[in-house]
Design an enzyme around this catalytic site. Structure first.
Site, PDB file in Angstrom:
ATOM      1  N   CYS A  89       0.833  -1.205   0.000  1.00  0.00           N
ATOM      2  CA  CYS A  89       0.000   0.000   0.000  1.00  0.00           C
ATOM      3  C   CYS A  89       0.871   1.260   0.000  1.00  0.00           C
ATOM      4  CB  CYS A  89      -0.903  -0.015   1.234  1.00  0.00           C
ATOM      5  SG  CYS A  89      -1.837   1.521   1.459  1.00  0.00           S
ATOM      6  N   CYS A  92       0.839   5.187   3.284  1.00  0.00           N
ATOM      7  CA  CYS A  92       1.688   5.654   4.380  1.00  0.00           C
ATOM      8  C   CYS A  92       3.161   5.579   3.973  1.00  0.00           C
ATOM      9  CB  CYS A  92       1.473   4.813   5.640  1.00  0.00           C
ATOM     10  SG  CYS A  92      -0.159   5.010   6.396  1.00  0.00           S
ATOM     11  N   CYS A 177      -8.052  -0.299   7.138  1.00  0.00           N
ATOM     12  CA  CYS A 177      -7.030   0.748   7.088  1.00  0.00           C
ATOM     13  C   CYS A 177      -6.812   1.274   8.499  1.00  0.00           C
ATOM     14  CB  CYS A 177      -7.451   1.877   6.154  1.00  0.00           C
ATOM     15  SG  CYS A 177      -6.269   3.258   6.146  1.00  0.00           S
ATOM     16  N   TYR A 300      -8.768  31.243  -1.506  1.00  0.00           N
ATOM     17  CA  TYR A 300      -8.939  29.782  -1.613  1.00  0.00           C
ATOM     18  C   TYR A 300      -9.782  29.331  -0.412  1.00  0.00           C
ATOM     19  CZ  TYR A 300      -4.582  30.959  -4.043  1.00  0.00           C
ATOM     20  OH  TYR A 300      -3.618  31.580  -4.825  1.00  0.00           O
ATOM     21  N   ASP A 368      -4.974  29.850   1.898  1.00  0.00           N
ATOM     22  CA  ASP A 368      -4.798  28.407   2.079  1.00  0.00           C
ATOM     23  C   ASP A 368      -4.820  27.774   0.691  1.00  0.00           C
ATOM     24  OD1 ASP A 368      -4.732  25.786   2.895  1.00  0.00           O
ATOM     25  OD2 ASP A 368      -6.642  25.818   3.964  1.00  0.00           O
ATOM     26  N   CYS A 395       0.045  23.092   2.898  1.00  0.00           N
ATOM     27  CA  CYS A 395       0.151  21.644   3.034  1.00  0.00           C
ATOM     28  C   CYS A 395       1.379  21.103   2.320  1.00  0.00           C
ATOM     29  CB  CYS A 395      -1.108  20.953   2.505  1.00  0.00           C
ATOM     30  SG  CYS A 395      -1.412  21.256   0.746  1.00  0.00           S
TER      31      CYS A 395
END
Length: 442
Positions: A89, A92, A177, A300, A368, A395
């Site tokens: 996966c 992560c 998950c 935003y 943002d 982010c």
């Protein structure tokens, strides 16, 4: 004249010493021939056998997985998730690292991006060098926070839900998950048959019992009868228009933050970690220190999280303009902020709408932007508005650092920077930078 054919190195293995962490969830190493390797599933200081997953002879860099650890870091643990690891996966990046080590790795990335792209030391950015866990997330090694309130499951050819492998369309089947929020896990997506679906997104709202699934069918497929373990609204993505349509239930979820309820429609943007919205509002308001009667921009603005927080603190004589490109998000923002008569929400791209507003001065700005950042042109416009303080929510530390350099060119300095671990187990990190005119800081 034909170019020489290149030789793929996929599958080749190299014994390497792992160097520093890099932006993107991997560390840097070099082969004996000097070729750069971006190695996942490794930690700085380790000695590993790295197997190439992408790249060819003569490429600027190769991508690789650490398939055997010869000398382990003291920060290494066995991944708690049975679906994590090389070729598995891709959700992560740091399951194999202790929680405190994950935050130090993220801090190293932020510091490196600030230095390389903005020419700033942590001290010059007003940052203490730490990445702070969200409330309740400081858990012992081997325990995983259940934080992901929105999970996009991919569906394989047999109708099993899973998650995509790293940089691949292949689906890793899972039965659970570990980082999914309890409200997502309790739907039981993984044990149902999703034949004919491309993907299933599950959403569990924070502060309400609203649950939603958004189905993306394969071309020509019929929707399945959705009977999950908990009540849920169902929406579908139209294969032609890409729009989202209600099948049954509410077309929105209700999210709670800053003492207010926010309507978020049709899979619209909302912070994924249940503590994120409140954490970021607090950081932004503590940095801006809004005063009654001031004017503010929320760029935003999404469904109006920061615009509402600003309006609440600026009082009846204050005014807020929000700008957002998404049509549905604008509708939600106008609904969410209807009790603030001096808030206006405009639809369109910030770089197009802001110049048309005629605004020449403003007291406060919140932005943002999406992962790519705001960019030089928008930043230059913002610095011309002479705001006393600007809050930049980011982010992506690389985009943040680039834009901080543009703000410096426009006469602004970073007053403070804070970093929050709102995406545990992954390489993602959220930052809040507070800027002010450089003359004030001199």
């Amino acid at each position: 004249m034909q170019a020489e054919p290149t030789t793929s190195l996929v599958g080749e293995e190299y014994e390497v010493e792992i160097g520093p962490v890099a932006h993107g969830g991997h560390c840097i190493a070099r082969t004996a021939q000097g070729q750069v390797l971006f190695v996942r599933h490794a930690l700085p200081g380790e000695r590993v056998v790295a197997r190439v997953t992408e790249g060819e002879e003569g490429a600027r860099f190769l991508r690789a997985d650490a398939v055997r650890v010869l000398e382990a870091s003291k920060d290494r643990i066995e991944a708690p998730c049975p679906f994590a690891g090389p070729g598995r996966c891709g959700g992560c990046d740091w399951q194999h690292a202790k929680p405190g080590a994950q935050r130090r790795l993220k801090a190293d990335v932020i510091a490196e991006q600030l230095r390389r792209l903005a020419g700033l030391t942590p001290e010059e950015a007003g940052w203490d060098g730490t990445v702070v866990p969200a409330e309740g997330d400081k858990l012992p090694a081997g325990e995983v926070p259940q934080w992901r309130t929105r999970v996009q499951y991919a569906v394989d050819a047999e109708g099993h839900a899973g998650l995509r492998r790293h940089r691949s369309h292949e689906v890793e089947r899972i039965d659970h998950c570990m980082i999914a929020a309890a409200g997502v896990s309790e739907l039981g997506i993984e044990k149902h048959d999703w034949t004919g679906m491309e993907s299933v997104e599950a959403i569990a709202a924070t502060g309400s019992q609203d649950r939603q699934v958004i189905l993306t069918p394969r071309p020509g497929a019929r929707l399945p009868l959705v009977e999950l373990d908990k009540p849920v609204s169902v929406l579908r993505v139209d294969e032609k228009s890409g729009g989202v349509h209600r099948v049954h239930g509410r077309p929105f979820v209700r999210e709670r933050a800053d003492g207010r309820t926010h309507r978020v429609g049709a899979g619209g943007f909302w912070q994924v970690h249940p503590k994120a919205a409140d954490t970021l509002v607090t950081a932004v308001m503590q940095g801006l220190l809004p005063r009654k009667g001031e004017t503010a921009l929320d760029l935003y603005c999404g469904v109006g999280l920061f615009a509402g927080a600003l309006a609440d603190r600026l009082g009846e004589k204050g005014a807020v303009l929000g700008i957002e490109s998404g049509k549905r998000a604008v509708e939600d923002a106008r609904h969410n902020l209807a009790d603030f008569p001096r808030v206006r929400i405009e639809q369109g791209k910030v770089e197009s709408v802001l110049p048309r507003t005629g605004i020449t001065e403003v007291d406060l700005i919140v932005l943002d932007p999406p992962r790519a950042g705001a960019g030089r042109t928008t930043v230059a416009h913002l610095t011309s508005l002479h705001a006393r303080r600007i809050a930049y929510v980011a982010c992506d530390p690389a985009a943040l650092a680039r834009d901080l350099g543009y703000f410096r060119d426009g006469g602004y300095r970073v007053r403070t920077l804070r970093a929050f671990d709102l995406f545990p187990m992954t390489h993602h990190v959220e930052c809040v930078a507070i800027l002010e005119p450089a003359a004030k800081g001199s």
